[in-house]
Design a protein around this motif. Structure first.
Motif, PDB file in Angstrom:
ATOM      1  N   ILE A 112     104.918  66.329  45.792  1.00 25.63           N
ATOM      2  CA  ILE A 112     104.165  67.590  45.767  1.00 25.63           C
ATOM      3  C   ILE A 112     102.910  67.469  46.624  1.00 25.63           C
ATOM      4  CG2 ILE A 112     102.753  69.101  44.305  1.00 25.63           C
ATOM      5  CD1 ILE A 112     104.798  68.608  42.060  1.00 25.63           C
ATOM      6  N   ASP A 113     102.178  66.380  46.456  1.00 25.19           N
ATOM      7  CA  ASP A 113     100.965  66.156  47.252  1.00 25.19           C
ATOM      8  C   ASP A 113     101.292  66.105  48.740  1.00 25.19           C
ATOM      9  OD1 ASP A 113      99.390  66.079  44.980  1.00 25.19           O
ATOM     10  OD2 ASP A 113      99.468  63.894  44.802  1.00 25.19           O
ATOM     11  N   THR A 114     102.390  65.456  49.067  1.00 26.26           N
ATOM     12  CA  THR A 114     102.814  65.358  50.467  1.00 26.26           C
ATOM     13  C   THR A 114     103.088  66.729  51.056  1.00 26.26           C
ATOM     14  OG1 THR A 114     103.772  63.147  50.183  1.00 26.26           O
ATOM     15  CG2 THR A 114     104.605  64.478  52.015  1.00 26.26           C
ATOM     16  N   MET A 115     103.828  67.557  50.335  1.00 24.78           N
ATOM     17  CA  MET A 115     104.179  68.886  50.847  1.00 24.78           C
ATOM     18  C   MET A 115     102.961  69.799  50.930  1.00 24.78           C
ATOM     19  SD  MET A 115     107.992  69.573  49.241  1.00 24.78           S
ATOM     20  CE  MET A 115     107.631  69.018  47.563  1.00 24.78           C
ATOM     21  N   LYS A 116     102.035  69.653  49.995  1.00 27.58           N
ATOM     22  CA  LYS A 116     100.785  70.418  50.080  1.00 27.58           C
ATOM     23  C   LYS A 116     100.015  70.032  51.343  1.00 27.58           C
ATOM     24  CE  LYS A 116      99.920  71.342  45.160  1.00 27.58           C
ATOM     25  NZ  LYS A 116      99.027  71.063  43.996  1.00 27.58           N
ATOM     26  N   SER A 121      98.131  71.270  56.921  1.00 32.89           N
ATOM     27  CA  SER A 121      98.074  70.891  58.335  1.00 32.89           C
ATOM     28  C   SER A 121      98.754  71.937  59.222  1.00 32.89           C
ATOM     29  CB  SER A 121      98.737  69.519  58.550  1.00 32.89           C
ATOM     30  OG  SER A 121     100.137  69.585  58.336  1.00 32.89           O
ATOM     31  N   TRP A 122      99.723  72.654  58.670  1.00 34.38           N
ATOM     32  CA  TRP A 122     100.415  73.707  59.425  1.00 34.38           C
ATOM     33  C   TRP A 122      99.665  75.031  59.390  1.00 34.38           C
ATOM     34  CZ3 TRP A 122     105.731  72.660  56.619  1.00 34.38           C
ATOM     35  CH2 TRP A 122     106.265  71.442  57.090  1.00 34.38           C
ATOM     36  N   GLY A 123      98.610  75.109  58.571  1.00 36.45           N
ATOM     37  CA  GLY A 123      97.881  76.359  58.450  1.00 36.45           C
ATOM     38  C   GLY A 123      98.624  77.407  57.657  1.00 36.45           C
ATOM     39  N   LYS A 124      99.450  76.963  56.721  1.00 34.38           N
ATOM     40  CA  LYS A 124     100.247  77.867  55.893  1.00 34.38           C
ATOM     41  C   LYS A 124      99.768  77.823  54.444  1.00 34.38           C
ATOM     42  CE  LYS A 124     102.828  78.927  59.374  1.00 34.38           C
ATOM     43  NZ  LYS A 124     102.765  80.286  59.961  1.00 34.38           N
TER      44      LYS A 124
END
Length: 222
Positions: A112-116, A121-124
Motif C-alpha cells: 500500500i505504501d509503495t503504491m501511494k 510521484s505521478w501527480g495522481k
C-alpha cells in the motif's frame, strides 16, 4: 586612340565587370540557400516525423492510465484485506488461518505504501477512502471496477464469528477477495506500462494464487 574610342572601351569594361559581379552574387546566394537547407535537415529535432513521435510521449513518463487505475484500486482492495486479517486476532482457531492472516497483513501493508508513493510521484490522487467503508460494495461484482470486495454485511458477519466458524468464513471470503486481486493484477500485467507496477502485479498473482490454493485445502479439512 581618340577620346570617344577610349570612352567606349571603358564602358564595355565596366559592363563586363558588372555582369561578372552579378553572376558571383547569384551563385553565392544559391550556395547559401542550399547550405541552409542542408543544415536544417541535419539539425536534431528538425525531422517532422521524429518531432511528432516525441510530442506523443510525456517528458519522463513511465506510466499510463492502466498503472494509475491499478494503484488507485489496489490500495483500498489491500486495505480491506488487512482489515479482514486483523479480525483473526482473538477470533481464529486454526493455526494456518492465524499464520495466513499475519502473512497477508505483513505483505500488503508495505505494498500500500509503495503504491501511494507511485501515485504521488505521478501527480495522481490517492483513493478518497477505503472502499470497504463505503456502502454498496457487495462481495464479487460491485460496480466499482474492483472484483472481490466485501460488503458491509460480509464484514459484520466475519466480525461476529469465532473459532471454526470464523476460520471457514475467513477462508471463503478471502478466496473471493484474492481472486479479485488476481484479476486486477492480470489486467495491469497486460495493459500497464510502468515496470515496477507490472512487477508488483506479477508478485500479487504469484502470492495470492498460492494462498487461494492453501485456503481451499483448509476449507476441505475444516
Amino acid at each position: 586612340m581618340s577620346v570617344s574610342s577610349s570612352s567606349a572601351t571603358r564602358r564595355r569594361t565596366f559592363a563586363a565587370v558588372g555582369t561578372v559581379a552579378a553572376l558571383a552574387l547569384a551563385l553565392t546566394a544559391c550556395g547559401s540557400s542550399e547550405s541552409s537547407t542542408s543544415d536544417s535537415s541535419s539539425m536534431p529535432g528538425m525531422d517532422h516525423g521524429s518531432a511528432t513521435a516525441s510530442a506523443s510521449v510525456a517528458p519522463g513518463g513511465t506510466f499510463n492510465a492502466a498503472d494509475v487505475e491499478f494503484a488507485q484500486q489496489m490500495i483500498p482492495h489491500h486495505q480491506q484485506a488487512i482489515e479482514m486479517a486483523k479480525l483473526a486476532d482473538g477470533r481464529a482457531a486454526d493455526p494456518e488461518i492465524k499464520a495466513l492472516a499475519a502473512a497477508i497483513e505483513k505483505a500488503q501493508d508495505p505494498e500500500i505504501d509503495t503504491m501511494k508513493g507511485w501515485l504521488k510521484s505521478w501527480g495522481k490522487p490517492l483513493p478518497a477512502a477505503s472502499m470497504g467503508d463505503m456502502p454498496g460494495m457487495d462481495h464479487g461484482s460491485n460496480g466499482s471496477g474492483m472484483p472481490g470486495m466485501m460488503s458491509d454485511q460480509d464484514m459484520r458477519g466475519l466480525e461476529a464469528a469465532k473459532g471454526k466458524d470464523f476460520d471457514k468464513k475467513f477462508a471463503q471470503l478471502m478466496i473471493g477477495h484474492h481472486e479479485g486481486a488476481v484479476t486486477m493484477a492480470e489486467a495491469e500485467r497486460k495493459k500497464g506500462a510502468d515496470a515496477d507496477a507490472k512487477k508488483l502485479a506479477d508478485a500479487v498473482i504469484t502470492a495470492q494464487t498460492a494462498e487461494i490454493e492453501k485456503m481451499n485445502k483448509i476449507i476441505a479439512r475444516l
